[in-house]
Design a protein around this motif. Structure first.
Motif, PDB file in Angstrom:
ATOM      1  N   ALA A   1       0.811  -1.217   0.000  1.00  0.00           N
ATOM      2  CA  ALA A   1       0.000   0.000   0.000  1.00  0.00           C
ATOM      3  C   ALA A   1       0.843   1.264   0.000  1.00  0.00           C
ATOM      4  CB  ALA A   1      -0.937   0.008   1.205  1.00  0.00           C
ATOM      5  N   ASP A   2       1.993   1.218   0.645  1.00  0.00           N
ATOM      6  CA  ASP A   2       2.846   2.405   0.744  1.00  0.00           C
ATOM      7  C   ASP A   2       3.670   2.539  -0.537  1.00  0.00           C
ATOM      8  OD1 ASP A   2       4.860   4.287   1.275  1.00  0.00           O
ATOM      9  OD2 ASP A   2       4.936   3.747   3.395  1.00  0.00           O
ATOM     10  N   PRO A   3       3.404   3.586  -1.332  1.00  0.00           N
ATOM     11  CA  PRO A   3       4.123   3.741  -2.606  1.00  0.00           C
ATOM     12  C   PRO A   3       5.648   3.787  -2.461  1.00  0.00           C
ATOM     13  CG  PRO A   3       2.286   5.282  -2.482  1.00  0.00           C
ATOM     14  CD  PRO A   3       2.422   4.638  -1.127  1.00  0.00           C
ATOM     15  N   ALA A   4       6.139   4.203  -1.307  1.00  0.00           N
ATOM     16  CA  ALA A   4       7.592   4.279  -1.104  1.00  0.00           C
ATOM     17  C   ALA A   4       8.242   2.899  -1.130  1.00  0.00           C
ATOM     18  CB  ALA A   4       7.903   4.977   0.219  1.00  0.00           C
ATOM     19  N   TYR A   5       7.452   1.830  -0.972  1.00  0.00           N
ATOM     20  CA  TYR A   5       8.003   0.473  -0.940  1.00  0.00           C
ATOM     21  C   TYR A   5       7.685  -0.320  -2.199  1.00  0.00           C
ATOM     22  CZ  TYR A   5       9.267   1.351   3.841  1.00  0.00           C
ATOM     23  OH  TYR A   5       9.839   1.868   4.972  1.00  0.00           O
ATOM     24  N   ARG A   6       6.938   0.257  -3.110  1.00  0.00           N
ATOM     25  CA  ARG A   6       6.633  -0.444  -4.357  1.00  0.00           C
ATOM     26  C   ARG A   6       7.851  -0.420  -5.276  1.00  0.00           C
ATOM     27  NH1 ARG A   6       0.972   2.577  -5.093  1.00  0.00           N
ATOM     28  NH2 ARG A   6      -0.178   1.459  -3.485  1.00  0.00           N
ATOM     29  N   LYS A   7       7.998  -1.492  -6.039  1.00  0.00           N
ATOM     30  CA  LYS A   7       9.095  -1.628  -7.009  1.00  0.00           C
ATOM     31  C   LYS A   7      10.468  -1.554  -6.341  1.00  0.00           C
ATOM     32  CE  LYS A   7       6.269   0.317 -10.642  1.00  0.00           C
ATOM     33  NZ  LYS A   7       6.072   1.369 -11.616  1.00  0.00           N
ATOM     34  N   ARG A   8      10.531  -1.977  -5.067  1.00  0.00           N
ATOM     35  CA  ARG A   8      11.796  -1.964  -4.342  1.00  0.00           C
ATOM     36  C   ARG A   8      12.075  -3.306  -3.667  1.00  0.00           C
ATOM     37  NH1 ARG A   8      12.223   2.330  -0.296  1.00  0.00           N
ATOM     38  NH2 ARG A   8      14.404   1.773  -0.409  1.00  0.00           N
ATOM     39  N   GLY A   9      11.288  -4.332  -4.017  1.00  0.00           N
ATOM     40  CA  GLY A   9      11.532  -5.664  -3.481  1.00  0.00           C
ATOM     41  C   GLY A   9      10.648  -6.059  -2.316  1.00  0.00           C
ATOM     42  N   ALA A  10       9.832  -5.143  -1.805  1.00  0.00           N
ATOM     43  CA  ALA A  10       8.992  -5.470  -0.649  1.00  0.00           C
ATOM     44  C   ALA A  10       7.963  -6.543  -0.991  1.00  0.00           C
ATOM     45  CB  ALA A  10       8.301  -4.213  -0.120  1.00  0.00           C
ATOM     46  N   GLY A  11       7.354  -6.452  -2.170  1.00  0.00           N
ATOM     47  CA  GLY A  11       6.368  -7.456  -2.569  1.00  0.00           C
ATOM     48  C   GLY A  11       6.980  -8.840  -2.710  1.00  0.00           C
ATOM     49  N   GLU A  12       8.162  -8.888  -3.297  1.00  0.00           N
ATOM     50  CA  GLU A  12       8.866 -10.171  -3.441  1.00  0.00           C
ATOM     51  C   GLU A  12       9.181 -10.775  -2.076  1.00  0.00           C
ATOM     52  OE1 GLU A  12      13.216 -11.714  -4.983  1.00  0.00           O
ATOM     53  OE2 GLU A  12      12.381  -9.899  -5.883  1.00  0.00           O
ATOM     54  N   MET A  13       9.672  -9.957  -1.161  1.00  0.00           N
ATOM     55  CA  MET A  13      10.000 -10.463   0.181  1.00  0.00           C
ATOM     56  C   MET A  13       8.746 -10.899   0.927  1.00  0.00           C
ATOM     57  SD  MET A  13      13.116  -8.071   1.506  1.00  0.00           S
ATOM     58  CE  MET A  13      12.937  -6.583   0.531  1.00  0.00           C
ATOM     59  N   ALA A  14       7.646 -10.152   0.761  1.00  0.00           N
ATOM     60  CA  ALA A  14       6.391 -10.520   1.420  1.00  0.00           C
ATOM     61  C   ALA A  14       5.851 -11.823   0.844  1.00  0.00           C
ATOM     62  CB  ALA A  14       5.377  -9.393   1.277  1.00  0.00           C
ATOM     63  N   LEU A  15       5.917 -11.982  -0.482  1.00  0.00           N
ATOM     64  CA  LEU A  15       5.467 -13.222  -1.118  1.00  0.00           C
ATOM     65  C   LEU A  15       6.286 -14.404  -0.613  1.00  0.00           C
ATOM     66  CD1 LEU A  15       3.736 -14.764  -3.174  1.00  0.00           C
ATOM     67  CD2 LEU A  15       5.411 -14.110  -4.928  1.00  0.00           C
ATOM     68  N   ALA A  16       7.583 -14.242  -0.539  1.00  0.00           N
ATOM     69  CA  ALA A  16       8.450 -15.326  -0.049  1.00  0.00           C
ATOM     70  C   ALA A  16       8.125 -15.658   1.406  1.00  0.00           C
ATOM     71  CB  ALA A  16       9.917 -14.937  -0.212  1.00  0.00           C
ATOM     72  N   ALA A  17       7.903 -14.638   2.227  1.00  0.00           N
ATOM     73  CA  ALA A  17       7.605 -14.867   3.649  1.00  0.00           C
ATOM     74  C   ALA A  17       6.255 -15.559   3.824  1.00  0.00           C
ATOM     75  CB  ALA A  17       7.622 -13.539   4.411  1.00  0.00           C
ATOM     76  N   LEU A  18       5.251 -15.140   3.078  1.00  0.00           N
ATOM     77  CA  LEU A  18       3.939 -15.767   3.198  1.00  0.00           C
ATOM     78  C   LEU A  18       3.973 -17.198   2.668  1.00  0.00           C
ATOM     79  CD1 LEU A  18       1.154 -15.232   4.297  1.00  0.00           C
ATOM     80  CD2 LEU A  18       0.589 -14.037   2.187  1.00  0.00           C
ATOM     81  N   THR A  19       4.737 -17.429   1.627  1.00  0.00           N
ATOM     82  CA  THR A  19       4.914 -18.789   1.101  1.00  0.00           C
ATOM     83  C   THR A  19       5.553 -19.689   2.162  1.00  0.00           C
ATOM     84  OG1 THR A  19       5.141 -17.943  -1.155  1.00  0.00           O
ATOM     85  CG2 THR A  19       6.003 -20.154  -0.727  1.00  0.00           C
ATOM     86  N   ARG A  20       6.609 -19.191   2.804  1.00  0.00           N
ATOM     87  CA  ARG A  20       7.255 -19.985   3.868  1.00  0.00           C
ATOM     88  C   ARG A  20       6.265 -20.292   4.985  1.00  0.00           C
ATOM     89  NH1 ARG A  20      11.415 -16.357   2.783  1.00  0.00           N
ATOM     90  NH2 ARG A  20      10.864 -15.079   4.597  1.00  0.00           N
ATOM     91  N   GLU A  21       5.434 -19.309   5.348  1.00  0.00           N
ATOM     92  CA  GLU A  21       4.469 -19.541   6.423  1.00  0.00           C
ATOM     93  C   GLU A  21       3.442 -20.592   6.035  1.00  0.00           C
ATOM     94  OE1 GLU A  21       1.419 -17.251   9.447  1.00  0.00           O
ATOM     95  OE2 GLU A  21       2.847 -16.044   8.294  1.00  0.00           O
ATOM     96  N   VAL A  22       2.970 -20.564   4.793  1.00  0.00           N
ATOM     97  CA  VAL A  22       2.009 -21.581   4.345  1.00  0.00           C
ATOM     98  C   VAL A  22       2.636 -22.962   4.461  1.00  0.00           C
ATOM     99  CG1 VAL A  22       0.788 -22.525   2.332  1.00  0.00           C
ATOM    100  CG2 VAL A  22       0.687 -20.065   2.814  1.00  0.00           C
ATOM    101  N   PHE A  23       3.854 -23.126   3.965  1.00  0.00           N
ATOM    102  CA  PHE A  23       4.488 -24.443   3.999  1.00  0.00           C
ATOM    103  C   PHE A  23       4.823 -24.882   5.427  1.00  0.00           C
ATOM    104  CE2 PHE A  23       5.946 -23.701  -0.604  1.00  0.00           C
ATOM    105  CZ  PHE A  23       4.826 -24.346  -1.106  1.00  0.00           C
ATOM    106  N   ALA A  24       5.089 -23.941   6.315  1.00  0.00           N
ATOM    107  CA  ALA A  24       5.408 -24.281   7.704  1.00  0.00           C
ATOM    108  C   ALA A  24       4.164 -24.614   8.523  1.00  0.00           C
ATOM    109  CB  ALA A  24       6.162 -23.135   8.361  1.00  0.00           C
ATOM    110  N   SER A  25       3.003 -24.080   8.146  1.00  0.00           N
ATOM    111  CA  SER A  25       1.835 -24.227   9.011  1.00  0.00           C
ATOM    112  C   SER A  25       0.673 -25.018   8.396  1.00  0.00           C
ATOM    113  CB  SER A  25       1.321 -22.841   9.421  1.00  0.00           C
ATOM    114  OG  SER A  25       0.886 -22.116   8.292  1.00  0.00           O
ATOM    115  N   THR A  26       0.826 -25.469   7.158  1.00  0.00           N
ATOM    116  CA  THR A  26      -0.228 -26.265   6.515  1.00  0.00           C
ATOM    117  C   THR A  26       0.411 -27.466   5.816  1.00  0.00           C
ATOM    118  OG1 THR A  26      -0.180 -25.312   4.272  1.00  0.00           O
ATOM    119  CG2 THR A  26      -1.423 -24.080   5.968  1.00  0.00           C
ATOM    120  N   LEU A  27      -0.432 -28.307   5.287  1.00  0.00           N
ATOM    121  CA  LEU A  27       0.042 -29.439   4.483  1.00  0.00           C
ATOM    122  C   LEU A  27      -0.099 -29.154   2.991  1.00  0.00           C
ATOM    123  CD1 LEU A  27      -1.474 -32.357   6.583  1.00  0.00           C
ATOM    124  CD2 LEU A  27       0.888 -31.506   6.579  1.00  0.00           C
ATOM    125  N   ALA A  28      -0.244 -27.881   2.632  1.00  0.00           N
ATOM    126  CA  ALA A  28      -0.428 -27.504   1.226  1.00  0.00           C
ATOM    127  C   ALA A  28       0.697 -28.075   0.367  1.00  0.00           C
ATOM    128  CB  ALA A  28      -0.458 -25.985   1.085  1.00  0.00           C
TER     129      ALA A  28
END
Length: 164
Positions: free
Chosen positions: A92-119
């Motif tokens: 949401a914060d334009p200062a963090y767009r196109k600077r890698g924040a989305g990639e890091m958030a996607l990677a972190a949420l992916t790790r959480e899914v694999f750590a907490s589910t059987l997906a």
């Protein structure tokens, strides 16, 4: 770049998420306000969903969720294995767009899914017109499954990452 992390959502945080959804850039990514609100409401009401604030040095800058694709099975998720989770997020914060924040958030949420589910896999939809975001998803370990017509937001790549 600041340290990007995920944090829990508390009841007052939902007002912040709804306010962020008023941004034209976020609506364009998610196919409009109604589509974004509907998907977020489904995630908020699902006991198996993982809903998180995206934080930069502990300051909220965005939102993301991972939702069991079987709950919202549609043409969007054709080709995914049963039990896969769909990840959606925005910065949401334009200062963090196109600077890698989305990639890091996607990677972190992916790790959480694999750590907490059987997906067996996670997937995300990335509008074709945002090539930098497609490349970011690739760096986060996602590969292309195919193109989906997302109506108002145009065509999107369905990208998937299998459980390591």
């Amino acid at each position: 770049m600041s340290k990007i992390a995920l944090g829990p959502l508390h009841a007052p945080d939902w007002d912040k998420v709804r306010a962020w959804l008023q941004q034209a850039e976020i609506q364009a990514w998610w196919g409009g306000l109604a589509a974004a609100e509907a998907e977020i409401a489904i995630a908020a009401d699902s006991p198996s969903a993982i809903c998180r604030l995206i934080l930069a040095d502990a300051t909220p800058i965005g939102y993301g969720h991972a939702l069991d694709a079987d709950i919202v099975r549609s043409g969007r998720s054709d080709g995914l294995p049963a039990g896969a989770y769909m990840i959606s997020l925005f910065i949401a914060d334009p200062a963090y767009r196109k600077r890698g924040a989305g990639e890091m958030a996607l990677a972190a949420l992916t790790r959480e899914v694999f750590a907490s589910t059987l997906a067996p896999a996670t997937a995300t939809l990335v509008p074709v017109r945002y090539e930098a975001a497609v490349r970011a998803a690739e760096r986060a370990g996602y590969g292309w499954v195919g193109v989906r017509d997302e109506g108002a937001s145009g065509q999107s790549w369905l990208m998937m990452r299998e459980r390591p």
